[in-house]
Scaffold this motif. Sequence first.
Motif, PDB file in Angstrom:
ATOM      1  N   TYR A 251      21.586  18.397   4.744  1.00 52.38           N
ATOM      2  CA  TYR A 251      21.307  19.599   3.963  1.00 52.38           C
ATOM      3  C   TYR A 251      20.309  20.525   4.669  1.00 52.38           C
ATOM      4  N   GLY A 252      19.896  20.152   5.866  1.00 49.58           N
ATOM      5  CA  GLY A 252      18.931  20.984   6.571  1.00 49.58           C
ATOM      6  C   GLY A 252      17.586  21.076   5.868  1.00 49.58           C
ATOM      7  N   LEU A 253      17.208  20.036   5.132  1.00 47.00           N
ATOM      8  CA  LEU A 253      15.923  20.064   4.415  1.00 47.00           C
ATOM      9  C   LEU A 253      14.799  19.596   5.333  1.00 47.00           C
ATOM     10  N   PRO A 254      13.607  20.200   5.195  1.00 43.98           N
ATOM     11  CA  PRO A 254      12.457  19.729   5.982  1.00 43.98           C
ATOM     12  C   PRO A 254      12.209  18.249   5.658  1.00 43.98           C
ATOM     13  N   ASN A 255      11.866  17.468   6.682  1.00 46.31           N
ATOM     14  CA  ASN A 255      11.702  16.032   6.447  1.00 46.31           C
ATOM     15  C   ASN A 255      10.844  15.376   7.497  1.00 46.31           C
ATOM     16  N   VAL A 256      10.202  14.276   7.090  1.00 44.63           N
ATOM     17  CA  VAL A 256       9.380  13.495   8.009  1.00 44.63           C
ATOM     18  C   VAL A 256       9.182  12.107   7.414  1.00 44.63           C
ATOM     19  N   MET A 257       8.985  11.132   8.298  1.00 47.55           N
ATOM     20  CA  MET A 257       8.672   9.769   7.875  1.00 47.55           C
ATOM     21  C   MET A 257       7.234   9.468   8.273  1.00 47.55           C
ATOM     22  N   LEU A 258       6.466   8.934   7.326  1.00 44.94           N
ATOM     23  CA  LEU A 258       5.072   8.565   7.589  1.00 44.94           C
ATOM     24  C   LEU A 258       4.944   7.044   7.609  1.00 44.94           C
ATOM     25  N   GLU A 259       4.220   6.529   8.589  1.00 45.03           N
ATOM     26  CA  GLU A 259       3.933   5.092   8.678  1.00 45.03           C
ATOM     27  C   GLU A 259       2.416   4.935   8.783  1.00 45.03           C
ATOM     28  N   VAL A 260       1.807   4.213   7.835  1.00 49.72           N
ATOM     29  CA  VAL A 260       0.358   3.991   7.865  1.00 49.72           C
ATOM     30  C   VAL A 260       0.091   2.493   8.043  1.00 49.72           C
ATOM     31  N   ARG A 261      -0.844   2.164   8.909  1.00 54.58           N
ATOM     32  CA  ARG A 261      -1.150   0.737   9.137  1.00 54.58           C
ATOM     33  C   ARG A 261      -1.714   0.150   7.863  1.00 54.58           C
ATOM     34  N   SER A 262      -1.186  -0.985   7.455  1.00 51.71           N
ATOM     35  CA  SER A 262      -1.427  -1.453   6.080  1.00 51.71           C
ATOM     36  C   SER A 262      -2.867  -1.896   5.840  1.00 51.71           C
ATOM     37  N   ASP A 263      -3.618  -2.255   6.885  1.00 53.67           N
ATOM     38  CA  ASP A 263      -5.016  -2.640   6.640  1.00 53.67           C
ATOM     39  C   ASP A 263      -5.847  -1.440   6.169  1.00 53.67           C
ATOM     40  N   LEU A 264      -5.375  -0.222   6.427  1.00 49.81           N
ATOM     41  CA  LEU A 264      -6.111   0.977   5.999  1.00 49.81           C
ATOM     42  C   LEU A 264      -5.842   1.331   4.534  1.00 49.81           C
ATOM     43  N   ILE A 265      -4.792   0.738   3.966  1.00 46.84           N
ATOM     44  CA  ILE A 265      -4.446   1.029   2.572  1.00 46.84           C
ATOM     45  C   ILE A 265      -4.277  -0.290   1.803  1.00 46.84           C
ATOM     46  N   ALA A 266      -5.174  -1.235   2.120  1.00 42.45           N
ATOM     47  CA  ALA A 266      -5.071  -2.571   1.516  1.00 42.45           C
ATOM     48  C   ALA A 266      -5.718  -2.634   0.142  1.00 42.45           C
TER      49      ALA A 266
ATOM     50  N   GLY B 245       0.791  -1.231   0.000  1.00 40.22           N
ATOM     51  CA  GLY B 245       0.000   0.000   0.000  1.00 40.22           C
ATOM     52  C   GLY B 245       0.818   1.272   0.000  1.00 40.22           C
ATOM     53  N   ALA B 246       2.089   1.180   0.350  1.00 38.63           N
ATOM     54  CA  ALA B 246       2.883   2.405   0.505  1.00 38.63           C
ATOM     55  C   ALA B 246       3.053   3.144  -0.829  1.00 38.63           C
ATOM     56  N   ILE B 247       3.317   2.414  -1.893  1.00 37.80           N
ATOM     57  CA  ILE B 247       3.541   3.105  -3.160  1.00 37.80           C
ATOM     58  C   ILE B 247       2.233   3.715  -3.687  1.00 37.80           C
ATOM     59  N   GLY B 248       1.122   3.032  -3.473  1.00 32.50           N
ATOM     60  CA  GLY B 248      -0.166   3.610  -3.888  1.00 32.50           C
ATOM     61  C   GLY B 248      -0.466   4.890  -3.126  1.00 32.50           C
ATOM     62  N   LEU B 249      -0.191   4.880  -1.833  1.00 34.61           N
ATOM     63  CA  LEU B 249      -0.379   6.080  -1.020  1.00 34.61           C
ATOM     64  C   LEU B 249       0.564   7.198  -1.486  1.00 34.61           C
ATOM     65  N   ALA B 250       1.820   6.852  -1.724  1.00 38.08           N
ATOM     66  CA  ALA B 250       2.799   7.866  -2.161  1.00 38.08           C
ATOM     67  C   ALA B 250       2.363   8.491  -3.490  1.00 38.08           C
TER      68      ALA B 250
END
Lengths: 266, 266
Positions: A213-228, A57-62
């Motif tokens: 590089y001091g770039l804004p950044n964040v990591m997102l984790e979504v539970r996979s049953d929500l994007i199945a 589901g991660a690539i579909g969400l991305a």
Amino acid sequence: MPAMPSASVWPARLENPEASGRMIFVCEHASNAFPMPFGSLGLSPAQQSAHIAWDPGAIGLARGLARLLDGVVIAGQVSRLVYDCNRPPDSPGAMVARSELHDIPGNAGLTDAARLARVRAVYEPFHASLRADILRRMTLDQRPVIVTVHSFTPVYNHQNRTVQFGVIHDADPGLALAVMQAAARLPLTARLNEPYSAADHVTHTLRLHATPYGLPNVMLEVRSDLIATSEGEQSMAAMLAPVLAEALAAYEQHSGADAPRITKTG
Amino acid sequence: MPAMPSASVWPARLENPEASGRMIFVCEHASNAFPMPFGSLGLSPAQQSAHIAWDPGAIGLARGLARLLDGVVIAGQVSRLVYDCNRPPDSPGAMVARSELHDIPGNAGLTDAARLARVRAVYEPFHASLRADILRRMTLDQRPVIVTVHSFTPVYNHQNRTVQFGVIHDADPGLALAVMQAAARLPLTARLNEPYSAADHVTHTLRLHATPYGLPNVMLEVRSDLIATSEGEQSMAAMLAPVLAEALAAYEQHSGADAPRITKTG
């Protein structure tokens, strides 16, 4: 393992390269492909499609986020079990011989040469693709924003997980905190640095490309049953896209202008 | 500026690649070469050989250290005035139009395309060379040590400098502090984070290659009048080599074993 032909490298797939938005959605675990010369690593078809092989589901969400925010997508093209691009080459997590409850036969007792071949075939090309896009945008003064997109399994080591949306930061918590604040209105159980945090070595991509590089950044984790499903992916993207846009605006307002730069030439 | 042929790239020169020692001596400012298609940038021969163009003596010192400690040397092959490889692409210091007291005519009003061409021709290949060597050594569990080697001019903006040996750190001060301690016995005026510090943006290489991987690292700055001859370079190398060896041993003893690693696969 046979010697790898030098032409067999797997750079990341770059989608929407001419995006006018600043966000780069990085999906290290987009793929559960097991191409030659690596092959199945001795795994069954069921294991090859399970969450140990990729982030379902991660690539579909991305892609959904990139469409809504006109961002870039950078996607791995090989299973994380061949090489986990979110891990450095000296990490035991880079080419695991055991993952959760599963042995990975093709990763047992890898020789130095085999490990080096995977680093050169998968890890270096993946990060070179991402780096080239970041550097181009930095040179053109577009200051890219690095957002890594992951999914996690609802049951891990026989434990149920209640968190639905995890927001994880590396050295600079700024954007992650802004995402948490903007996400408060969503019908989701959101948690900071859950189910993983930087201490679990999951911010390697942020640490490699954003922090220096001091770039804004964040990591997102979504539970996979929500994007199945494809509908789930799109509905999650529709929820998270405005949250990310609002969070970035708030973050940039708070962080203000850049510190003055000094040119050392002596 | 004419379009750059894609073959014209300047990777770093890698010397002693099979070194058995762990130290990689990085000399971003080793060269005062002004190759085509960049050319002289409108500078006189005297300007092209002055400290604004490179760090005189630094490569000789780096080679001396590498010989005594069996380390690798990674050396830039283009003047820092074409592109300063110790600066990110969005830094005003990357391609300066003015350096100390000198205008750099060939860097005035660079177009986006010209800046991007230099990033791709000089910055990316330099760091790719260094990165490939680091990753190879990490994969083979050799845990490399990154030591950047610089020189500074005794008179800067009409001011005399009394410091002779500067030891500079990025996020992890450990190895720099150990070098300072070991250097106390030397007949040199040694100072921590002088004449520059990370706040002056001089630790970019350390930040890019050492900090994300948790590798031991330090930046050395030697006043250039002390390494103005080949004898000076060798005598400085003979003083500093045992100091570096002792400092690394002390640093590793204090930092102890690596933190346990967690393998996230869910």
